[in-house]
Design a protein around this motif. Structure first.
Motif, PDB file in Angstrom:
ATOM      1  N   HIS A  25      -5.287   0.334   6.393  1.00  0.00           N
ATOM      2  CA  HIS A  25      -4.824   1.316   7.402  1.00  0.00           C
ATOM      3  C   HIS A  25      -5.726   1.427   8.632  1.00  0.00           C
ATOM      4  O   HIS A  25      -6.277   2.480   8.931  1.00  0.00           O
ATOM      5  CB  HIS A  25      -4.545   2.687   6.771  1.00  0.00           C
ATOM      6  N   ALA A  62       2.081   8.288   1.240  1.00  0.00           N
ATOM      7  CA  ALA A  62       1.248   9.181   0.421  1.00  0.00           C
ATOM      8  C   ALA A  62       1.852  10.573   0.582  1.00  0.00           C
ATOM      9  O   ALA A  62       1.383  11.391   1.368  1.00  0.00           O
ATOM     10  CB  ALA A  62      -0.200   9.132   0.897  1.00  0.00           C
ATOM     11  N   ASN A 114      -4.223  14.869   2.685  1.00  0.00           N
ATOM     12  CA  ASN A 114      -4.042  13.719   3.585  1.00  0.00           C
ATOM     13  C   ASN A 114      -2.863  12.879   3.105  1.00  0.00           C
ATOM     14  O   ASN A 114      -2.648  12.736   1.901  1.00  0.00           O
ATOM     15  CB  ASN A 114      -5.284  12.829   3.545  1.00  0.00           C
ATOM     16  N   GLY A 115      -2.174  12.291   4.056  1.00  0.00           N
ATOM     17  CA  GLY A 115      -1.119  11.341   3.692  1.00  0.00           C
ATOM     18  C   GLY A 115       0.233  11.777   4.185  1.00  0.00           C
ATOM     19  O   GLY A 115       0.534  12.976   4.259  1.00  0.00           O
ATOM     20  N   HIS A 128       1.457   5.167  -2.445  1.00  0.00           N
ATOM     21  CA  HIS A 128       0.948   6.033  -3.514  1.00  0.00           C
ATOM     22  C   HIS A 128       2.152   6.718  -4.157  1.00  0.00           C
ATOM     23  O   HIS A 128       2.870   7.468  -3.487  1.00  0.00           O
ATOM     24  CB  HIS A 128      -0.013   7.085  -2.946  1.00  0.00           C
ATOM     25  N   HIS A 148       0.853  -1.193   0.000  1.00  0.00           N
ATOM     26  CA  HIS A 148       0.000   0.000   0.000  1.00  0.00           C
ATOM     27  C   HIS A 148       0.884   1.235   0.000  1.00  0.00           C
ATOM     28  O   HIS A 148       1.445   1.624   1.028  1.00  0.00           O
ATOM     29  CB  HIS A 148      -0.898  -0.014   1.243  1.00  0.00           C
ATOM     30  N   CYS A 190      -3.111  12.331   8.214  1.00  0.00           N
ATOM     31  CA  CYS A 190      -3.434  11.207   7.343  1.00  0.00           C
ATOM     32  C   CYS A 190      -4.765  10.659   7.836  1.00  0.00           C
ATOM     33  O   CYS A 190      -5.224  11.001   8.924  1.00  0.00           O
ATOM     34  CB  CYS A 190      -2.337  10.146   7.387  1.00  0.00           C
ATOM     35  N   HIS A 244     -11.119   1.350   2.277  1.00  0.00           N
ATOM     36  CA  HIS A 244     -10.840   2.468   3.183  1.00  0.00           C
ATOM     37  C   HIS A 244     -12.133   2.742   3.933  1.00  0.00           C
ATOM     38  O   HIS A 244     -13.104   3.235   3.356  1.00  0.00           O
ATOM     39  CB  HIS A 244     -10.389   3.688   2.374  1.00  0.00           C
ATOM     40  N   TYR A 268     -13.184   3.344  -1.663  1.00  0.00           N
ATOM     41  CA  TYR A 268     -13.247   4.294  -0.551  1.00  0.00           C
ATOM     42  C   TYR A 268     -14.679   4.446  -0.072  1.00  0.00           C
ATOM     43  O   TYR A 268     -15.603   4.526  -0.875  1.00  0.00           O
ATOM     44  CB  TYR A 268     -12.742   5.674  -1.007  1.00  0.00           C
TER      45      TYR A 268
HETATM   46  O1  URP Z   1      -4.363   9.818   4.502  1.00  0.00           O
HETATM   47  C1  URP Z   1      -4.143   8.934   3.744  1.00  0.00           C
HETATM   48  N1  URP Z   1      -4.116   7.686   4.140  1.00  0.00           N
HETATM   49  N2  URP Z   1      -3.902   9.229   2.469  1.00  0.00           N
HETATM   50  C2  URP Z   1      -3.592   8.366   1.474  1.00  0.00           C
HETATM   51  C3  URP Z   1      -4.780   7.898   0.739  1.00  0.00           C
HETATM   52  C4  URP Z   1      -5.434   6.761   1.428  1.00  0.00           C
HETATM   53  O2  URP Z   1      -6.567   6.902   1.821  1.00  0.00           O
HETATM   54  O3  URP Z   1      -4.819   5.717   1.590  1.00  0.00           O
END
Ligand code: URP
Ligand code: ZN
Ligand code: ZN
Length: 480
Positions: free
Chosen positions: A241, A319, A343-344, A62, A60, A289, A185, A155
């Motif tokens: 996550h 991310a 986010n990330g 990005h 996982h 995040c 998610h 999501y």
């Molecule tokens: O906050 C996060 N986790 N951002 C990355 C995108 C995701 O939802 O995994």
């Protein structure tokens, strides 16, 4: 001509099953032999007294992912995989994002272009399905599963990405019929939206209120709903996550009932808390995040979930956006409400060393559990095993030789990503990869990245392996 290209000599070789001291003979990028003593190689790497693990599989992350809000991902396939290699990860599985109104094939083609010639380590793709039209669920997804894209994320939050329950069922039905695996998610979008409005009305807009807007019940409700939808169709899913006790309990309850529910967690839920979002000024944005980091008690629940088998996968959820950057965390300035902060967080390089030092080194998990969580299980769930995720004859020679005695304080300067911070700045660790091989090639050695852009190959994924252990006896939980 030598019998082997490389021999890794005398290491303590760990797999998800056991730990043995042996030599590893490598030929043409694969493990060709495991034996007490091997001879005749172009290069011998002395691993005596060192721990040797399979290269990490980051299930996982990005990389170079486009956004809809104008932010720019800090890492592309070059900088992201350079950082992965330096932290012991030799396979990454980032996401090919379907933009609404577009096909999945467009996303796949776009991502192949982004990765082409850049990756230092091997890569596969998950899909992100945001627009499950009849064409997507009836034609595209089934064909793509056969073509090596067998995992897809959906999501339950974010306006431009989320699916409603009916759409989720549509996607789960495809996964059931064609043996894909759906990653979910799980956060309740309406609750987050409602709480965000109330917080903004009260003038509570600083980064720390990101955590207040996404409290634990929001994650619990969505986790419960995701499991219910999967149960309706009798299809395995993976909750990504996971951050909080309540979500962990939902997963444990489902596993105890015999449902095939996989769980993933990430370093941020072991090493950060919501207090990090309350750092002075705008600094808390560095740790934003979703779901947000929780508190010390919840960190312990996550540790327990790693050791008791609730979680199968430990990923980075790398991310990355830069902090001091108008295309990063500061896209709307430092006075903007938390809702506009991207986010990330970054973590592709620190994932293995954090868990190695604080998990294995401090006796919270054993070495084989570390290997299962960081490599083997992701390879199995995403259809890359046994080529990836283990050290066995015939597997790719993806190998990490650890410098078990190295003590260090993490600073962003020592990392190889393209991000201007690490959330783990100042963390003291023991153990770091000394040498990392990807398909037999040294990609990291003595603190230097040696891998070449373009060495990384695309890996088509088979259907998920069914034999991933789920819900081993949970010591801290009794189903009600
Ligand atoms: O906050 C996060 N986790 N951002 C990355 C995108 C995701 O939802 O995994
Ligand atoms: Zn997510
Ligand atoms: Zn993610």
């Amino acid at each position: 001509m030598t019998a082997f290209d490389t021999i890794v000599r005398g290491g303590r070789v760990a797999t998800a099953a056991d730990v043995v001291t042996c030599d590893i003979g490598i030929k043409d990028g694969r493990v060709a032999a495991l034996a007490e003593r091997l001879e005749d190689a172009g290069r011998i790497i002395d691993a005596a007294g060192k721990t040797v693990t399979p290269g990490g599989v980051d299930g996982h992350c990005h990389l170079d992912q486009p956004s809809t809000d104008g932010t720019v991902a800090a890492d592309d396939f070059l900088t992201g995989t350079r950082s992965a290699a330096a932290g012991g990860t030799t396979t990454v599985i980032p996401f090919a994002l379907q933009m609404r109104g577009h096909s999945l094939h467009e996303a796949i083609e776009d991502y192949h272009g982004r990765a082409q010639g850049k990756a230092l380590v091997d890569y596969a793709f998950h899909l992100i399905v945001t627009d499950p039209t009849p064409q997507v669920t009836g034609q595209e997804l089934p064909a793509l599963i056969q073509d090596g894209y067998s995992s897809f994320k959906i999501y339950m939050t974010y306006d431009d990405l989320m699916l409603n329950d009916g759409q989720i069922l549509d996607v789960l039905a495809v996964a059931r019929r064609h043996q894909g695996i759906v990653m979910i998610h799980a956060e309740n979008s309406d609750c987050i939206g409602w709480l965000t409005e109330r917080l903004e009305e009260a003038g509570k807009t600083e980064p720390r209120y990101h955590a207040t807007s996404r409290p634990r019940p929001v994650e619990r409700e969505a986790t419960h709903r995701a499991i219910t939808l999967a149960e309706l169709l009798d299809v395995p899913i993976l909750i990504v996550h996971v951050s909080a006790r309540e979500a962990v309990r939902e997963i444990q309850r489902a596993q105890a009932r015999g449902l095939k529910i996989f769980g993933e967690t990430c370093p941020q839920y072991l090493f950060l808390t919501e207090d990090d979002l309350a750092a002075p000024g705008f600094e808390g944005a560095k740790c934003i995040c979703s779901p947000p980091p929780r508190d010390k008690e919840n960190q312990q629940v996550i540790w327990d979930g790693l050791s008791n088998g609730t979680f199968q996968v430990f990923s980075s959820d790398h991310a990355p956006t830069r902090y001091d950057d108008p295309k990063g965390k500061m896209i709307r300035g430092t006075k903007a409400s938390f809702r506009w902060i991207p986010n990330g967080i970054p973590g592709i390089e620190t994932r293995l060393p954090l868990l190695y030092s604080e998990g294995v080194g401090k006796g919270r998990i054993d070495l084989s559990t570390f290997v299962a969580l960081t490599a083997t299980n992701a390879a199995k769930i995403y259809g890359l095993y046994p080529r990836k995720g283990t050290i066995a004859v015939g597997s790719d020679a993806d190998i990490v030789i650890w410098d078990d005695e190295r003590e260090l304080t993490l600073t962003n300067d020592m990392l190889h990503h393209n991000v201007d911070y690490t959330p783990y700045e100042g963390t003291c660790l023991k153990g770091w990869p000394a040498t990392v091989l990807c398909r037999g090639q040294v990609v990291f050695e003595d603190g230097e990245v040696k891998g070449q852009p373009g060495h990384g190959e695309f890996l088509p994924c088979a259907q998920p392996e069914k034999a991933v252990p789920v819900g081993r006896p949970v010591t801290d939980f009794q189903p009600a």
